[in-house]
Design a protein around this motif. Structure first.
Motif: not given
Length: 561
Positions: A364-376
């Motif tokens: 939940a805390v890292l949702a945004e950077p993980i989203n960008i890392m995996l899905y652009q």
């Protein structure tokens, strides 16, 4: 065969099968990331709409009979009746392969009607593509069951890895070709689903190779020589435990015995994909009712599914660890060690609860950077935060189901999953029209928590497990606050350092932030668990198989004293 040798073979086989399952599940989960990157959210949405239905039909076609076949093959071989085990393979193959072809034909020709029920005709080509796998998967599954009955897990392990590898390779090749050719999103999704058929065919070829090798070795066996685990010695060992018909059975009798054992297994297995199937038949239709056009509906559903591979990685780890508890609990219960059963259940529930909470808060805390890392891009990061909390409910649901099975309560977890699926259905109908995919995510969190709560309540009633609120809520709150702060601080610092160094915001920056956050959050979790005494060496040593090496590792890191 000596008992110690038999036990060693079983342990070795269990390890091989578990390792192969982890590798194949990891490949199957991570393949969704390039699928979204290359195909886009609309293709990703179509794939994730069809895949739960495909898995439901595969479960119907191939879940129960292979397990039943392995049981009876093991018994026949132990009794020295090798020809009977081959006859049982023949009858089960004839029935299940025909059944798979019928289901495949129904799925292929019924795809337009299924599209109507789902509420979007973009899924029709993908449904037809997935139906082709039913020509191969049931046969492959039966051969796996036969070799498992012989206590030979290598063919199953190799075929699982080959199946998943070929599936992903074919999917990626077709994605590259079809996106380059400018194909429509429904055709691209159909190409991705065709990988399942290709993987099934490859897995069947592997099993056919092992079958031919096995048949040849038996034909060339000298008179009087017996394969390991069969013959008079094995028959004597199993004389009092294996109940087999004394006379040669007719095929109809064999089929009835198989069905009696297989059907309950199949019904229990059907409960697992039900929550995903609820989304398939409700979310696209409900989104369409809000006024979204067809392709936009699939794109929105694709965004909704972005967080699921990450949660599946967490639950996959929980599933792999949970199998350690089933034999340990069964043995303790058989010996009448009630205190050991209660302690292991309490410890497992507490630790998987903490593991699920830590994974959920970290995602939940890292949702945004993980989203960008995996899905652009960051689209759907808020939904991903909600979906991350299905990790804690799913993790506790998995371990509590394993604990119930270990103490002999087998059917209750399936019933509880059915109740959770009904709750998911009701909440989807209530929340999706108002809140869209966020409502579907909230409904998923509630459904998984309910399944977990029902399982835990059953454990409390059946074996008297007592859980202290201070260890479930108060101490974890302190630990999770430290985890969240550490993860957020490390991710923000990494992003700031890269920005100051001239790196533009993007996937590299997001990957660095995600990695820094995961490392810092994981360290904070271990330190917080040790400081709050949620992690002690004595309790770790109670964990079957993994407790001692884990305690040694944490002491070496000076997290535990």
């Amino acid at each position: 065969m000596k008992p110690t040798e038999s036990g060693s073979r079983l342990l070795q086989g269990a390890f091989i099968l578990s390792a192969a399952a982890i590798v194949s599940k990891l490949i199957g989960t991570l393949q969704k990331i390039p699928l979204q990157n290359m195909g886009g959210d609309a293709v990703f949405g179509i794939y994730n709409t069809v895949y739960p239905l495909y898995m439901m039909i595969i479960t119907i076609a191939a879940a129960g009979f292979p397990a039943a076949l392995s049981k009876y093959v093991a018994e026949y071989e132990a009794a020295g009746r090798r020809e009977e085990s081959r006859r049982m393979l023949r009858v089960s193959t004839a029935v299940l392969v025909l059944f798979g072809l019928i289901l495949g034909a129904a799925m292929y020709f019924g795809a337009p009607q299924l599209g109507v029920w789902i509420g979007d005709d973009h899924v029709v080509p993908a449904l037809r593509s997935g139906a082709l796998a039913l020509a191969f998967v049931p046969w492959m599954a039966l051969l796996r069951g036969y070799f498992q009955g012989l206590h030979n897990m290598v063919p199953t392990a190799v075929s699982q890895i080959v199946e998943q590898s070929v599936r992903v390779a074919v999917m990626i090749v077709l994605l590259l070709y079809m996106t380059g050719a400018g194909a429509d999103v429904d055709e691209i999704a159909a190409g991705a689903l065709f990988g399942s058929a290709a993987g099934g065919a490859a897995g069947l070829l592997v099993m056919a190779f092992y079958w031919r090798k096995h048949a040849y070795s038996r034909r060339t066996m000298t008179v009087g020589e017996e394969p390991e685990g069969t013959g008079s010695r094995a028959a004597e060992q199993h004389h009092h435990t294996v109940q087999l018909p004394a006379a040669r059975e007719r095929y109809g009798q064999m089929l009835r015995r198989l069905a009696v054992y297989a059907v309950p297994i199949c019904l229990s297995a059907l409960a697992v994909p039900l929550i995903g199937l609820v989304d398939t038949f409700t979310v696209p239709r409900l989104l369409k009712d809000t006024g979204l056009p067809g392709e936009a509906v699939m794109a929105e559903f694709g965004v909704y599914n972005r967080g699921l591979p990450l949660v599946q990685l967490v639950t996959m780890m929980a599933t792999s660890l949970s199998v350690l508890f089933i034999p340990a609990l069964a043995e303790a219960k058989f010996k009448g060690e009630t205190g050991q059963v209660v302690n292991q259940c309490r410890l497992a529930l507490r630790w998987f609860w903490l593991f699920g909470l830590a994974a959920s808060v970290g995602l939940a805390v890292l949702a945004e950077p993980i989203n960008i890392m995996l899905y652009q891009d960051a689209e759907g990061s808020g939904v991903m935060r909600w979906i991350s909390f299905t990790a804690v409910g799913g993790t506790v649901s998995i371990i509590s189901a394993a604990l119930l099975q270990g103490v002999g309560i087998v059917r209750a977890p399936a019933v509880h999953l059915l109740a959770a699926a009904l709750l998911k259905l009701g909440l989807n109908l209530l929340l999706v029209p108002e809140w869209g995919i966020t409502g579907a995510a909230i409904a998923g969190v509630a459904a998984h928590f309910v399944a977990a709560a029902l399982n835990v309540a059953m454990l409390v009633r059946s074996i008297g497990v007592r859980l202290r609120a201070v260890n479930l809520l108060a101490k974890p709150a302190f630990m999770l606050a430290g985890l969240a702060l550490a993860a957020w601080g490390a991710a923000s610092a990494a992003s700031s350092i890269l920005a100051a160094s001239g790196f533009a915001p993007g996937r590299i920056s997001a990957a660095a932030a995600s990695l820094a956050g995961v490392v810092a959050g994981g360290g904070a979790f271990l330190a917080g668990a040790a400081l709050t005494k949620l992690l002690t060496e004595e309790e770790l040593l109670m964990l079957p198989k993994v407790g001692r090496p884990l305690a040694a590792m944490l002491k070496a890191m000076r997290v535990m004293r």
